[in-house]
Design an enzyme around this catalytic site. Sequence first.
Site, mmCIF file in Angstrom:
data_model
loop_
_atom_site.group_PDB
_atom_site.id
_atom_site.type_symbol
_atom_site.label_atom_id
_atom_site.label_comp_id
_atom_site.label_asym_id
_atom_site.label_seq_id
_atom_site.Cartn_x
_atom_site.Cartn_y
_atom_site.Cartn_z
ATOM 1 N N GLY A 39 44.160 32.548 42.261
ATOM 2 C CA GLY A 39 45.125 33.646 42.368
ATOM 3 C C GLY A 39 46.332 33.272 43.217
ATOM 4 N N GLY A 83 42.516 33.645 46.083
ATOM 5 C CA GLY A 83 41.843 32.404 46.468
ATOM 6 C C GLY A 83 42.566 31.246 45.807
ATOM 7 C CG ASN A 84 41.870 26.794 43.883
ATOM 8 O OD1 ASN A 84 42.197 26.817 42.703
ATOM 9 N ND2 ASN A 84 42.020 25.737 44.634
ATOM 10 N N GLY A 117 43.047 38.857 43.309
ATOM 11 C CA GLY A 117 42.377 37.668 43.841
ATOM 12 C C GLY A 117 43.418 36.740 44.426
ATOM 13 C CE LYS A 166 29.527 26.074 36.021
ATOM 14 N NZ LYS A 166 30.952 25.981 35.768
HETATM 15 P P1 NAD Z 1 38.032 31.669 45.411
HETATM 16 O O1 NAD Z 1 36.711 31.879 46.022
HETATM 17 O O2 NAD Z 1 38.943 30.607 45.947
HETATM 18 O O3 NAD Z 1 38.885 33.036 45.445
HETATM 19 C C1 NAD Z 1 38.392 34.272 45.037
HETATM 20 C C2 NAD Z 1 39.355 35.331 45.498
HETATM 21 O O4 NAD Z 1 38.903 36.593 44.987
HETATM 22 C C3 NAD Z 1 39.441 35.493 47.004
HETATM 23 O O5 NAD Z 1 40.784 35.720 47.359
HETATM 24 C C4 NAD Z 1 38.633 36.746 47.281
HETATM 25 O O6 NAD Z 1 39.055 37.418 48.454
HETATM 26 C C5 NAD Z 1 38.968 37.529 46.047
HETATM 27 N N1 NAD Z 1 38.030 38.614 45.793
HETATM 28 C C6 NAD Z 1 36.700 38.670 45.979
HETATM 29 N N2 NAD Z 1 36.233 39.888 45.676
HETATM 30 C C7 NAD Z 1 37.297 40.599 45.247
HETATM 31 C C8 NAD Z 1 37.482 41.914 44.783
HETATM 32 N N3 NAD Z 1 36.464 42.763 44.713
HETATM 33 N N4 NAD Z 1 38.712 42.290 44.407
HETATM 34 C C9 NAD Z 1 39.757 41.448 44.499
HETATM 35 N N5 NAD Z 1 39.655 40.205 44.956
HETATM 36 C C10 NAD Z 1 38.444 39.795 45.323
HETATM 37 O O7 NAD Z 1 37.757 31.447 43.851
HETATM 38 P P2 NAD Z 1 38.708 30.771 42.779
HETATM 39 O O8 NAD Z 1 38.379 29.312 42.673
HETATM 40 O O9 NAD Z 1 40.112 31.204 43.018
HETATM 41 O O10 NAD Z 1 38.146 31.429 41.437
HETATM 42 C C11 NAD Z 1 38.551 32.738 41.040
HETATM 43 C C12 NAD Z 1 38.040 32.997 39.638
HETATM 44 O O11 NAD Z 1 38.553 32.002 38.752
HETATM 45 C C13 NAD Z 1 36.523 32.952 39.452
HETATM 46 O O12 NAD Z 1 36.177 33.848 38.444
HETATM 47 C C14 NAD Z 1 36.284 31.532 38.964
HETATM 48 O O13 NAD Z 1 35.071 31.433 38.231
HETATM 49 C C15 NAD Z 1 37.478 31.377 38.047
HETATM 50 N N6 NAD Z 1 37.821 29.989 37.760
HETATM 51 C C16 NAD Z 1 38.187 29.142 38.758
HETATM 52 C C17 NAD Z 1 38.539 27.844 38.450
HETATM 53 C C18 NAD Z 1 39.017 26.921 39.519
HETATM 54 O O14 NAD Z 1 39.578 25.865 39.169
HETATM 55 N N7 NAD Z 1 38.867 27.226 40.800
HETATM 56 C C19 NAD Z 1 38.482 27.381 37.118
HETATM 57 C C20 NAD Z 1 38.100 28.274 36.111
HETATM 58 C C21 NAD Z 1 37.770 29.594 36.448
#
Ligand code: NAD
Length: 423
Positions: free
Chosen positions: A231, A228-229, A226, A114
Amino acid sequence: MSKNHERIHIDEKNLCHLCVSELESIYAELKLTASELEILSMPRRVVTVHFPVRLSNGATKMFIGHRVQFNDARGPSKGGIRFHPDLKVDHVSDLAFLMSLKCAVVDIPFGGAKGGVVVNPKELSRSELELITRAYIREIADYIGPFKDIPAPDVYTDEKVMVWILDEYEHLTREHAPATVTGKPLELGGIRARTYSTSLGGIYVLEEAMKKEAMDKSGVRVAVQGFGNVGENAARILHEMGYKIIAVSDSRGGLINQTGLNIPDVIKHKNTEGRLEGFDTAESISNEDLLVSDCDVLVPAALSDQIDDRNADNIKAKIVLELANAPTTTEADILLFDRSVTVIPDVLANAGGVAGSYLEWIQNLNNDYWEHGRVLEKLKSIMISAYNAVYALCQEENSPMRKAAYKIAIRRILTAERLRGNL
Ligand code: NAD
């Protein structure tokens, strides 16, 4: 067999701080020797660099960057690069340890790493970020590369940043080396599934878990925290597959409709309004209520520590698919296990992201680009094999999936160390 059978006291300094309590009991159950414990407790390489960048106002500022390679016994290190003002090297090291476990759980030949730069990207222009990225890569170039350590996108970094990394690295090495970094655009050797491989990988695992629980897809109600990407893609793909998504949420709150949400319409609404609120064929629901809503599958895909000892007993889902990192606390994990709720742990459930990166890396190394369907097939096979190995150990030991996944990963890492003659 190790020559060193002396057992040492497990204390916090030997543990990844993100999963102290799980590791404590796992290390004890695995009866690790002092040497094994030491190998697991120290990162192999911690690189911290300080470098000057001239910003657009003409002033030069020093920046700090880190790259931690925790364990590379199973292959080159792999892990994201993030830009964050509060980045601390100890936290980076913990995340590198978790990446070592994640790669080992899904049995891909990578170690864990990391890194990142201490910077608030919101305060800088794109061209300043480009200068910072390139300067950081010049400083760590000796430590990265297709067979050393392969960065990927993470918090506040994206495919554009990956291109700057690749381009700077290739300038320094005077040759093309697309396998240096993953998460690239398709035109530079990326894969189509990259944006959703985390979500899809989790769904492959979910379907396998449902088979084991004899749950039929028809009528299964899913709530996703969630949007984002991870969810949004999970909700979209599950909806396309015929699941009923009854609730979704983002940081401002959520939507619920027990008869099922039309996810493409929800996505359109979110893209136009910038929020989920106000979607007309659903009721509003808070994030707290979404977690305990009446559903069969709960998908935390936002933040850590969402399911804890205060709400675990009220979770109604039969399966929790942890697409977010660390959404369930250790106490809640135990409560859910006691209530026979299956928690598919992050280290397995969201490993589709790094598994997708592995497939990108293979294609780059071979200069042989596969049909999209072949990528998905291979992703599915990696995820299902990993799930089945973890499930088998759970059955054998009657343990939660997280514990089984960690044990498998730790054994694989230690086997590699042993074969190398380090134990
Ligand atoms: P992102 O920033 O694209 O999306 C995060 C989402 O969470 C947003 O919709 C945001 O509005 C929402 N959010 C924030 N605070 C919140 C709350 N209190 N309650 C509900 N929703 C809330 O991030 P992402 O890439 O979708 O990552 C989400 C999770 O998945 C993180 O824990 C990340 O570490 C994990 N993750 C992501 C990947 C990846 O490929 N992107 C890989 C492994 C793990």
